[in-house]
Scaffold this motif. Sequence first.
Motif, short mmCIF file in Angstrom:
data_model
loop_
_atom_site.label_atom_id
_atom_site.label_comp_id
_atom_site.label_asym_id
_atom_site.label_seq_id
_atom_site.Cartn_x
_atom_site.Cartn_y
_atom_site.Cartn_z
N THR A 102 -18.02 -35.35 7.35
CA THR A 102 -18.46 -34.38 6.34
C THR A 102 -17.30 -34.07 5.41
OG1 THR A 102 -17.96 -32.52 7.79
CG2 THR A 102 -20.22 -33.38 7.84
N TYR A 103 -17.64 -33.61 4.23
CA TYR A 103 -16.62 -33.25 3.24
C TYR A 103 -17.16 -32.13 2.36
CZ TYR A 103 -19.48 -36.62 0.66
OH TYR A 103 -20.53 -37.31 0.10
N ARG A 104 -16.23 -31.46 1.72
CA ARG A 104 -16.54 -30.35 0.80
C ARG A 104 -15.53 -30.41 -0.33
NH1 ARG A 104 -19.25 -25.42 0.76
NH2 ARG A 104 -18.08 -23.70 -0.16
N LEU A 105 -16.02 -30.59 -1.56
CA LEU A 105 -15.15 -30.81 -2.72
C LEU A 105 -15.58 -29.97 -3.91
CD1 LEU A 105 -15.25 -34.71 -2.91
CD2 LEU A 105 -13.27 -33.35 -2.26
N PRO A 106 -14.64 -29.41 -4.65
CA PRO A 106 -14.99 -28.84 -5.95
C PRO A 106 -15.21 -30.01 -6.92
CG PRO A 106 -12.64 -28.61 -5.56
CD PRO A 106 -13.22 -29.22 -4.31
N ALA A 107 -16.16 -29.85 -7.83
CA ALA A 107 -16.45 -30.91 -8.79
C ALA A 107 -17.02 -30.31 -10.06
CB ALA A 107 -17.45 -31.91 -8.19
N GLY A 108 -17.13 -31.14 -11.07
CA GLY A 108 -17.70 -30.69 -12.33
C GLY A 108 -18.35 -31.85 -13.06
N SER A 109 -19.29 -31.51 -13.91
CA SER A 109 -19.96 -32.50 -14.75
C SER A 109 -20.02 -31.98 -16.17
CB SER A 109 -21.39 -32.76 -14.25
OG SER A 109 -21.40 -33.34 -12.98
N PHE A 110 -19.94 -32.91 -17.11
CA PHE A 110 -20.01 -32.59 -18.54
C PHE A 110 -21.17 -33.38 -19.14
CE2 PHE A 110 -15.75 -32.02 -17.05
CZ PHE A 110 -15.41 -30.77 -17.55
N PHE A 111 -21.87 -32.76 -20.07
CA PHE A 111 -23.10 -33.33 -20.61
C PHE A 111 -23.12 -33.31 -22.13
CE2 PHE A 111 -23.99 -31.42 -16.53
CZ PHE A 111 -24.78 -32.36 -15.89
N SER A 112 -23.76 -34.33 -22.70
CA SER A 112 -24.22 -34.31 -24.09
C SER A 112 -25.74 -34.32 -24.00
CB SER A 112 -23.74 -35.54 -24.85
OG SER A 112 -22.34 -35.54 -24.97
N LEU A 113 -26.39 -33.58 -24.90
CA LEU A 113 -27.84 -33.48 -24.89
C LEU A 113 -28.38 -33.63 -26.31
CD1 LEU A 113 -26.64 -30.88 -22.92
CD2 LEU A 113 -28.95 -31.24 -22.10
N GLN A 114 -29.59 -34.20 -26.39
CA GLN A 114 -30.27 -34.34 -27.67
C GLN A 114 -31.77 -34.35 -27.41
OE1 GLN A 114 -29.11 -37.82 -29.85
NE2 GLN A 114 -30.46 -37.37 -31.56
N ASP A 115 -32.51 -33.60 -28.20
CA ASP A 115 -33.97 -33.56 -28.10
C ASP A 115 -34.45 -33.24 -26.68
OD1 ASP A 115 -34.15 -34.22 -30.84
OD2 ASP A 115 -34.06 -36.36 -30.37
N GLY A 116 -33.74 -32.35 -26.00
CA GLY A 116 -34.16 -31.92 -24.67
C GLY A 116 -33.84 -32.87 -23.55
N LYS A 117 -33.06 -33.92 -23.84
CA LYS A 117 -32.70 -34.91 -22.82
C LYS A 117 -31.18 -35.04 -22.72
CE LYS A 117 -36.92 -36.38 -21.94
NZ LYS A 117 -37.54 -36.36 -20.64
N ILE A 118 -30.71 -35.38 -21.56
CA ILE A 118 -29.28 -35.64 -21.34
C ILE A 118 -28.97 -37.04 -21.84
CG2 ILE A 118 -27.49 -35.92 -19.59
CD1 ILE A 118 -29.17 -33.86 -17.87
N THR A 119 -27.99 -37.15 -22.74
CA THR A 119 -27.61 -38.46 -23.28
C THR A 119 -26.30 -38.98 -22.67
OG1 THR A 119 -26.45 -37.44 -25.15
CG2 THR A 119 -28.78 -38.04 -25.47
N ARG A 120 -25.53 -38.06 -22.08
CA ARG A 120 -24.28 -38.44 -21.40
C ARG A 120 -24.04 -37.47 -20.26
NH1 ARG A 120 -19.33 -36.08 -21.28
NH2 ARG A 120 -19.97 -34.71 -22.97
N VAL A 121 -23.63 -38.02 -19.13
CA VAL A 121 -23.14 -37.19 -18.02
C VAL A 121 -21.84 -37.81 -17.52
CG1 VAL A 121 -24.59 -38.35 -16.28
CG2 VAL A 121 -23.65 -36.10 -15.80
N THR A 122 -20.82 -36.98 -17.40
CA THR A 122 -19.51 -37.38 -16.91
C THR A 122 -19.19 -36.48 -15.72
OG1 THR A 122 -18.82 -37.93 -19.16
CG2 THR A 122 -17.08 -37.67 -17.51
N THR A 123 -18.89 -37.08 -14.58
CA THR A 123 -18.64 -36.30 -13.36
C THR A 123 -17.20 -36.51 -12.90
OG1 THR A 123 -20.95 -36.50 -12.74
CG2 THR A 123 -19.40 -35.92 -10.99
N TYR A 124 -16.58 -35.40 -12.49
CA TYR A 124 -15.20 -35.44 -11.99
C TYR A 124 -15.08 -34.73 -10.65
CZ TYR A 124 -13.73 -36.84 -16.64
OH TYR A 124 -13.57 -37.52 -17.81
N TYR A 125 -14.29 -35.32 -9.76
CA TYR A 125 -13.87 -34.69 -8.51
C TYR A 125 -12.57 -35.37 -8.11
CZ TYR A 125 -15.93 -38.93 -6.61
OH TYR A 125 -16.23 -40.24 -6.37
N ASN A 126 -11.89 -34.82 -7.13
CA ASN A 126 -10.60 -35.35 -6.70
C ASN A 126 -10.82 -36.39 -5.61
OD1 ASN A 126 -8.11 -35.72 -5.36
ND2 ASN A 126 -7.36 -33.79 -6.18
N LEU A 127 -10.76 -37.67 -5.97
CA LEU A 127 -11.00 -38.75 -5.02
C LEU A 127 -9.98 -38.73 -3.88
CD1 LEU A 127 -12.61 -41.25 -4.17
CD2 LEU A 127 -11.09 -42.61 -5.65
#
Length: 136
Positions: A102-127
């Motif tokens: 098992t593991y527990r990590l802080p993480a984050g995601s960044f998004f671009s959106l257009q017309d109600g849809k996600i066009t980009r998702v970028t996810t980061y965590y400490n590998l």
Amino acid sequence: MSDVTAKATIAAYFKAFNAGDTDAMLACLADDIAHHVNEGRIRTGKAAFAEFCAHMARCYREELTDMVIFAAADGTRGAAEYTVNGTYLATDAGLPEANGQTYRLPAGSFFSLQDGKITRVTTYYNLADWVAQVSA
């Protein structure tokens, strides 16, 4: 698109993630989604995203908690900070051997959106943190 709509779209995406519902996640995405994976190559399109999700479901079981979602006033960009609570189910290529760690990590995601849809998702965590946790 407003910040409220962007936050609702991002929340629906993560609700589907926690439910293990890839189809519902895909419904939140634009057809030409650009998926920027932590320390991986960019995947483009829903088919590549679905393939990634299938791989992840085979190797990991994860639930995201402590979710905080942010969005720009115009609704074109957003972000989320959360905790990944996971179990390493099957060995992923190039990573330590899996045996149900098992593991527990802080993480984050960044998004671009257009017309109600996600066009980009970028996810980061400490590998390195993840490797240390599953190697202990």
